[in-house]
Scaffold this motif. Sequence first.
Motif, PDB file in Angstrom:
ATOM      1  N   ASN A  17     -20.151  -9.656 -39.658  1.00 32.17           N
ATOM      2  CA  ASN A  17     -20.825  -8.717 -40.638  1.00 32.17           C
ATOM      3  C   ASN A  17     -19.625  -7.492 -40.045  1.00 32.17           C
ATOM      4  N   GLY A  18     -19.203  -6.363 -40.921  1.00 33.35           N
ATOM      5  CA  GLY A  18     -18.463  -5.570 -40.514  1.00 33.35           C
ATOM      6  C   GLY A  18     -17.463  -5.538 -41.266  1.00 33.35           C
ATOM      7  N   GLN A  19     -16.914  -7.232 -41.371  1.00 23.92           N
ATOM      8  CA  GLN A  19     -15.713  -7.569 -42.491  1.00 23.92           C
ATOM      9  C   GLN A  19     -15.552  -6.628 -44.015  1.00 23.92           C
ATOM     10  N   SER A  20     -13.915  -7.014 -44.505  1.00 17.17           N
ATOM     11  CA  SER A  20     -14.136  -6.571 -45.682  1.00 17.17           C
ATOM     12  C   SER A  20     -13.797  -7.343 -46.370  1.00 17.17           C
ATOM     13  N   VAL A  21     -14.752  -7.322 -47.957  1.00 20.45           N
ATOM     14  CA  VAL A  21     -14.607  -8.346 -49.258  1.00 20.45           C
ATOM     15  C   VAL A  21     -14.263  -6.960 -50.112  1.00 20.45           C
ATOM     16  N   ASP A  22     -13.618  -7.653 -50.962  1.00 23.76           N
ATOM     17  CA  ASP A  22     -13.305  -7.078 -52.236  1.00 23.76           C
ATOM     18  C   ASP A  22     -13.167  -5.144 -51.974  1.00 23.76           C
ATOM     19  N   GLY A  23     -12.751  -5.129 -51.465  1.00 26.33           N
ATOM     20  CA  GLY A  23     -12.664  -3.542 -50.242  1.00 26.33           C
ATOM     21  C   GLY A  23     -14.273  -3.005 -49.512  1.00 26.33           C
ATOM     22  N   ARG A  24     -14.947  -3.850 -49.472  1.00 30.74           N
ATOM     23  CA  ARG A  24     -16.604  -3.285 -49.169  1.00 30.74           C
ATOM     24  C   ARG A  24     -17.113  -3.777 -47.379  1.00 30.74           C
ATOM     25  N   SER A  25     -17.526  -3.010 -46.706  1.00 29.45           N
ATOM     26  CA  SER A  25     -17.660  -3.371 -45.699  1.00 29.45           C
ATOM     27  C   SER A  25     -19.169  -4.462 -45.731  1.00 29.45           C
ATOM     28  N   ILE A  26     -18.954  -5.759 -45.610  1.00 32.11           N
ATOM     29  CA  ILE A  26     -20.008  -6.373 -45.212  1.00 32.11           C
ATOM     30  C   ILE A  26     -20.937  -6.168 -44.156  1.00 32.11           C
ATOM     31  N   VAL A  27     -22.832  -6.227 -44.467  1.00 32.21           N
ATOM     32  CA  VAL A  27     -23.404  -6.303 -43.659  1.00 32.21           C
ATOM     33  C   VAL A  27     -24.056  -7.496 -43.403  1.00 32.21           C
TER      34      VAL A  27
END
Length: 98
Positions: free
Chosen positions: A65-75
Motif C-alpha cells: 500500500n502506497g508503493q510506487s509502480v511505474d510512477g503511480r502510488s498504488i492503493v
Amino acid sequence: MSSKIYVGNLPYSVTNESLQSNFGEFGDVTSAKVMMDRDTGRSKGFGFVEMASPEMAQAAINGLNGQSVDGRSIVVNLARPMEPRGASDGYRGGRSSY
C-alpha cells in the motif's frame, strides 16, 4: 478476515502476470485480475488479488500500500463485498422530468 485484496491506481502497463508476481513476494497468490474495459480492451486502473490466507493478504497490504509502480502510488486494501446493483432500466425512484 478475507484474503481478497483491492488494488487501485494501477498504471495501464500492469498485467495480470505482473500483478501476480508483485503480490507473490508476500505468499501464495490464488488469483490476480486487472479489470479491463470491455469496449476499449484497456485497463480500468484497478484489479483484485486473492491470497491463499488472510495473513498473507495482510502482509501484502502492509508491504505494498502506497508503493510506487511505474510512477503511480498504488492503493492496496481489503476488497469490500460487491454491493447489489440497482434496476437495469435506469429507474432510481425519482420523479420524471416529463
